[in-house]
Design a protein around this motif. Structure first.
Motif, PDB file in Angstrom:
ATOM      1  N   UNK A 103       7.176  14.437 -38.328  1.00 32.96           N
ATOM      2  CA  UNK A 103       7.154  13.213 -37.343  1.00 32.96           C
ATOM      3  C   UNK A 103       6.090  12.402 -37.845  1.00 32.96           C
ATOM      4  N   UNK A 104       5.285  12.957 -38.812  1.00 34.81           N
ATOM      5  CA  UNK A 104       4.163  12.084 -39.387  1.00 34.81           C
ATOM      6  C   UNK A 104       4.756  10.858 -39.862  1.00 34.81           C
ATOM      7  N   UNK A 105       4.317   9.668 -39.451  1.00 40.11           N
ATOM      8  CA  UNK A 105       4.561   8.289 -39.864  1.00 40.11           C
ATOM      9  C   UNK A 105       3.341   7.480 -39.554  1.00 40.11           C
ATOM     10  N   UNK A 106       3.133   6.286 -40.071  1.00 42.51           N
ATOM     11  CA  UNK A 106       2.182   5.361 -39.513  1.00 42.51           C
ATOM     12  C   UNK A 106       2.141   4.935 -38.095  1.00 42.51           C
ATOM     13  N   UNK A 107       3.085   5.604 -37.293  1.00 41.30           N
ATOM     14  CA  UNK A 107       3.162   4.913 -35.981  1.00 41.30           C
ATOM     15  C   UNK A 107       3.298   6.444 -35.137  1.00 41.30           C
ATOM     16  N   UNK A 108       2.744   7.519 -35.718  1.00 41.60           N
ATOM     17  CA  UNK A 108       2.540   8.763 -34.952  1.00 41.60           C
ATOM     18  C   UNK A 108       1.129   9.430 -35.286  1.00 41.60           C
ATOM     19  N   UNK A 109       0.466   9.755 -34.102  1.00 41.91           N
ATOM     20  CA  UNK A 109      -0.717  10.425 -34.380  1.00 41.91           C
ATOM     21  C   UNK A 109      -0.640  11.543 -33.442  1.00 41.91           C
ATOM     22  N   UNK A 110      -1.580  12.514 -33.649  1.00 35.44           N
ATOM     23  CA  UNK A 110      -1.450  13.800 -33.163  1.00 35.44           C
ATOM     24  C   UNK A 110      -3.193  14.277 -33.112  1.00 35.44           C
ATOM     25  N   UNK A 111      -3.215  15.319 -32.008  1.00 36.92           N
ATOM     26  CA  UNK A 111      -4.560  16.055 -31.698  1.00 36.92           C
ATOM     27  C   UNK A 111      -3.979  17.404 -31.721  1.00 36.92           C
ATOM     28  N   UNK A 112      -4.612  18.094 -32.673  1.00 36.97           N
ATOM     29  CA  UNK A 112      -4.207  19.359 -32.823  1.00 36.97           C
ATOM     30  C   UNK A 112      -5.167  20.378 -32.393  1.00 36.97           C
ATOM     31  N   UNK A 113      -5.012  20.970 -31.234  1.00 39.43           N
ATOM     32  CA  UNK A 113      -6.145  21.953 -30.643  1.00 39.43           C
ATOM     33  C   UNK A 113      -6.060  23.435 -31.400  1.00 39.43           C
ATOM     34  N   UNK A 114      -6.952  24.015 -31.849  1.00 34.98           N
ATOM     35  CA  UNK A 114      -6.601  25.325 -32.155  1.00 34.98           C
ATOM     36  C   UNK A 114      -8.010  26.178 -32.242  1.00 34.98           C
ATOM     37  N   UNK A 115      -7.730  27.350 -32.410  1.00 33.60           N
ATOM     38  CA  UNK A 115      -8.636  28.297 -32.722  1.00 33.60           C
ATOM     39  C   UNK A 115      -8.900  28.621 -34.034  1.00 33.60           C
ATOM     40  N   UNK A 116      -7.550  28.621 -34.908  1.00 30.34           N
ATOM     41  CA  UNK A 116      -7.487  29.065 -35.986  1.00 30.34           C
ATOM     42  C   UNK A 116      -7.112  28.104 -37.235  1.00 30.34           C
ATOM     43  N   UNK A 117      -7.892  28.380 -38.412  1.00 27.27           N
ATOM     44  CA  UNK A 117      -7.597  27.446 -39.467  1.00 27.27           C
ATOM     45  C   UNK A 117      -6.221  27.575 -39.930  1.00 27.27           C
TER      46      UNK A 117
END
Lengths: 493, 256
Positions: free
Chosen positions: B198-212
């Protein structure tokens, strides 16, 4: 909190627009004066051109009714009903049969249109000739007390099926009516059944001869449409040996102020290896948000599996009425016969429902299944009341009962009252019951996917009712889903 | 461009058995358009609360600060309005909807969002085609479409179902709340691929995680360390590796 405020506003908006199908049709009526006495019974019988035996039958019922008292055991409350303050007979003035839709009373067509009945079906309903080749559903329209139109008779007649208004059947098939009428629900069975027997004005008659699979679903649209007219429909369905039939009953009613009494009786008779499936979507006017003006619905529905291996299946979706008092039942008299009851009962605002079923196991190896889903919202109160009785001869009989209640909000009530009576050691009765609420988690999950609160509730409720809805014929299932959603609009907050 | 997702001084509390408990205590965060950011932090630091507050869950009371998305006051919108605007939350614990057919749920959601965005609704055929393409992509069986939403799904199936919803709803900003928890390595790869594509100049994301581990597959543009209801440190993707080796202690001490 803004969400709560908005919900409240939504509720108010919806309450104002409320009953989508509340409208009245202005058709010339032939109305009997108010009141109920022997003269009323005689007048009805005379207007319908009935033979003497029918009048005698009615009078016997009327005299029994006079001796009876309104039952009080149900979990419902209403002001006393004044049985003298209602008309017991109303019929649209007869006109010659229409040749095309243009000749049909435009008011009647408008009513059908508002109910969303498709045009070709309207033609059928209105009895227009030549309209019948296209549709595999036969419709017997009960517009107030008299069937305005009956269709498909020709096609059905070829199969030997009789499907007609019961008043026609009384005149044209007196031997069948006399043989079966009142055999499942006797005239003095209960207060409301006795009342119905005395003053019923119309309803449907279905006869499926031996070995015949009815070639189409039979369907009746009911509407209450005359101010202050009690509705007393009488339906009798007989399936002879190895006969099969599926019957659909659906109804909506126009908005009005007075409480209206509705006391129908339905009798089903299934002979050896016969099968009757009876489906109902009930949407009588439930009253305004204070509960004023809704229909009082006191119904006696009972079927008897008389022959071995016969089967009777009731499916109902109940969303309407101010008061519902209704227990479609099966008497399992034939060895190995099967009774089924699938029900969704929805109450909102101030609606009250006391509904359920009775499964009376008389013969060995009989089986019954009860799936009852109760949904309560607003200030409503809903009771499931079910009886499973295993008689001494009901060897190896089995019953499975599942009652699930879903509560929406914290002002409503749901009650489950199972009665189990077993007089045979080999009989097995299973009962499961659950009560749940729509959780905030579920609502938030749906809304985070873009669904409005109303749509989310609709989706969750339809999921809750899925086991019952899948028993309905396709077109009915779609209508039922819509009804569920409309009935619960504005109920979350 | 800069004001895509902007959170300033955000404070939120939850009612814990009658006593309010402050969870977010002045959180600042910006995620520009087209970037993927990660938030890491110890248990109880407020990561999930942040995702719920952004998605609009009622249980949390916002007591201060602001959050804007595409220039709009996010906190004033209903959850469904946020979804229509392009925000999506992949749940840490997806909710079960008994009796609700998954395909029907997906289609209702897709069409609700399309309607709100002024796009034409998908009919059954078009929808089925779209959903089939996605399930294939995510190695999901058609059977999952026929079952009730999340009912009887394994942990991995639930997470894939979340990613499926995300791809169908086409958000411009997705929050993935511990989407990696409970996933084996193959499922993790599939899910990460679902996000990466989905990565594109119009898509952002916030990934919440415990793990590398997840960040090996979804490489973030920036990593934020969260503790005690605040972002205490921000940096490049290499922070995650430091955290994996040394734990949160040094960041917590530096912030104290």
């Amino acid at each position: 909190m803004p969400a709560v405020t908005e919900t409240r506003e939504t509720v108010e908006k919806l309450a104002k627009s409320s009953y989508e199908w509340g409208f009245e049709t202005d058709i010339e009526m032939d109305i009997a004066p108010k009141g109920l006495n022997e003269e009323t019974v005689r007048l009805i019988s005379e207007r319908k051109g009935e033979p003497q035996w029918m009048l005698d039958w009615r009078l016997k019922a009327f005299r029994a009714w006079l001796e009876m008292e309104e039952p009080t055991w149900a979990h419902i409350h209403h002001p006393p009903i004044d049985y003298q303050d209602a008309h017991y007979f109303a019929q649209p003035k007869k006109k010659p049969g229409p040749k095309s839709l243009d000749e049909v009373d435009p008011e009647l067509l408008k009513t059908y249109a508002k109910l969303g009945i498709p045009l070709h079906e309207q033609a059928l309903l209105a009895g227009v000739e030549g309209a019948e080749e296209r549709l595999p559903v036969a419709v017997d329209a009960v517009f107030d007390s008299v069937s305005v139109a009956t269709t498909f008779r020709k096609t059905l007649a070829e199969a030997g099926v009789i499907f007609c208004p019961i008043s026609d059947a009384i005149r044209e098939h007196p031997e069948l009516v006399q043989k079966y009428l009142g055999t499942v629900v006797p005239v003095a069975d209960n207060f409301f059944a006795a009342l119905n027997s005395a003053v019923f004005t119309d309803g449907s008659f279905v006869y499926i001869p031996e070995g015949v699979r009815c070639p189409m679903e039979l369907s009746t649209y009911f509407r209450i449409n005359a101010r202050n007219t009690g509705q007393f429909e009488r339906t009798l369905i007989i399936a002879e040996d190895r006969a099969t039939v599926s019957y659909l009953e659906g109804c909506t009613a126009p908005q009005r102020d007075e409480n209206q009494l509705h006391a129908a009786v339905v009798e089903l008779v299934a002979m050896e290896d016969a099968s009757i499936k009876y489906s109902t979507v009930q949407n009588w006017y439930p009253g305004d948000d204070e509960g004023r003006g809704g229909i009082y619905n006191f119904v006696t529905k009972r079927g008897i599996c008389r022959g071995a291996r016969s089967k009777i299946s009731w499916t109902q979706v109940e969303t309407g009425s101010a008061i519902t008092w209704k227990y479609p039942s099966c008497v399992l008299a034939g060895e190995g016969s099967v009774g089924e009851f699938y029900s969704v009962a929805v109450t909102n605002n101030h609606q009250q429902a006391d509904t359920g079923t009775k499964m009376i196991h008389l013969a060995p190896n009989t089986r019954s299944t009860i799936i009852a889903k109760t949904i309560s919202a607003g200030h409503s109160d809903s009771t499931y009341r079910g009886l499973v009785r295993m008689q001494p001869k009901a060897r190896n009989a089995r019953n499975f009962t599942q009652c699930d209640s879903l509560l929406i909000g914290d002002q409503c009530g749901a009650h489950t009252v199972p009665y189990i009576e077993s007089r045979n050691m080999t009989a097995r009765v299973e009962h499961e019951a659950t009560t749940s609420k729509i959780s905030e988690d579920q609502l938030f999950y749906c809304r985070s996917r873009g669904l409005s609160e109303e749509d989310a509730v609709g989706l969750i409720v339809n999921g809750f009712c899925r086991e019952v809805l899948k028993e309905l014929p396709m077109e009915f299932a779609v209508e039922a889903q819509k009804l569920l959603q409309i009935s619960l609009e504005g109920s979350v907050g | 461009m800069s004001d895509f997702l902007k959170i300033q001084g955000l404070q939120a509390r939850i009612d814990a058995d009658g006593t309010p408990k402050d969870i977010l205590k002045g959180l600042d965060l910006e995620v520009p358009k087209g970037e993927i950011h990660a938030i890491m932090g110890p248990n109880g630091s407020g990561k999930s609360t942040l995702s719920y507050v952004l998605a609009g869950r009622d249980d949390y009371e916002v007591t201060g600060g602001s959050a804007t998305f595409k220039g709009q006051d996010l906190l004033a919108l209903e959850p469904e309005e946020r979804a229509a605007l392009g925000l999506f939350l992949a749940f840490q614990s997806p909710v079960e909807l008994p009796g609700v057919n998954n395909a029907n749920f997906l289609r209702t959601a897709v069409n609700a969002v399309r309607r709100a965005r002024g796009e034409a609704e998908l009919d059954a055929v078009a929808f089925l085609k779209a959903v089939r393409a996605e399930t294939k992509h995510l190695s999901m069986s058609d059977d999952m479409l026929k079952r009730a939403v999340n009912v009887g799904f394994s942990g991995g199936e639930k997470k894939r179902n979340e990613v499926l919803q995300m791809r169908l709803l086409q958000p411009s900003f997705a929050i993935l709340d511990e989407t990696d928890s409970g996933l084996d390595i193959d499922a993790l790869r599939i899910v990460a691929e679902g996000v990466n594509s989905l990565r594109s100049p119009d898509f952002s994301a916030l990934v919440i995680t415990h793990h590398q581990r997840l960040l090996d597959y979804i490489v973030p543009d920036r990593v934020h360390v969260m503790a005690h209801g605040r972002i205490i440190h921000s940096g490049g993707p290499d922070i995650a590796k430091t955290l994996e080796k040394q734990g949160y202690t040094q960041f917590l001490e530096a912030a104290a």
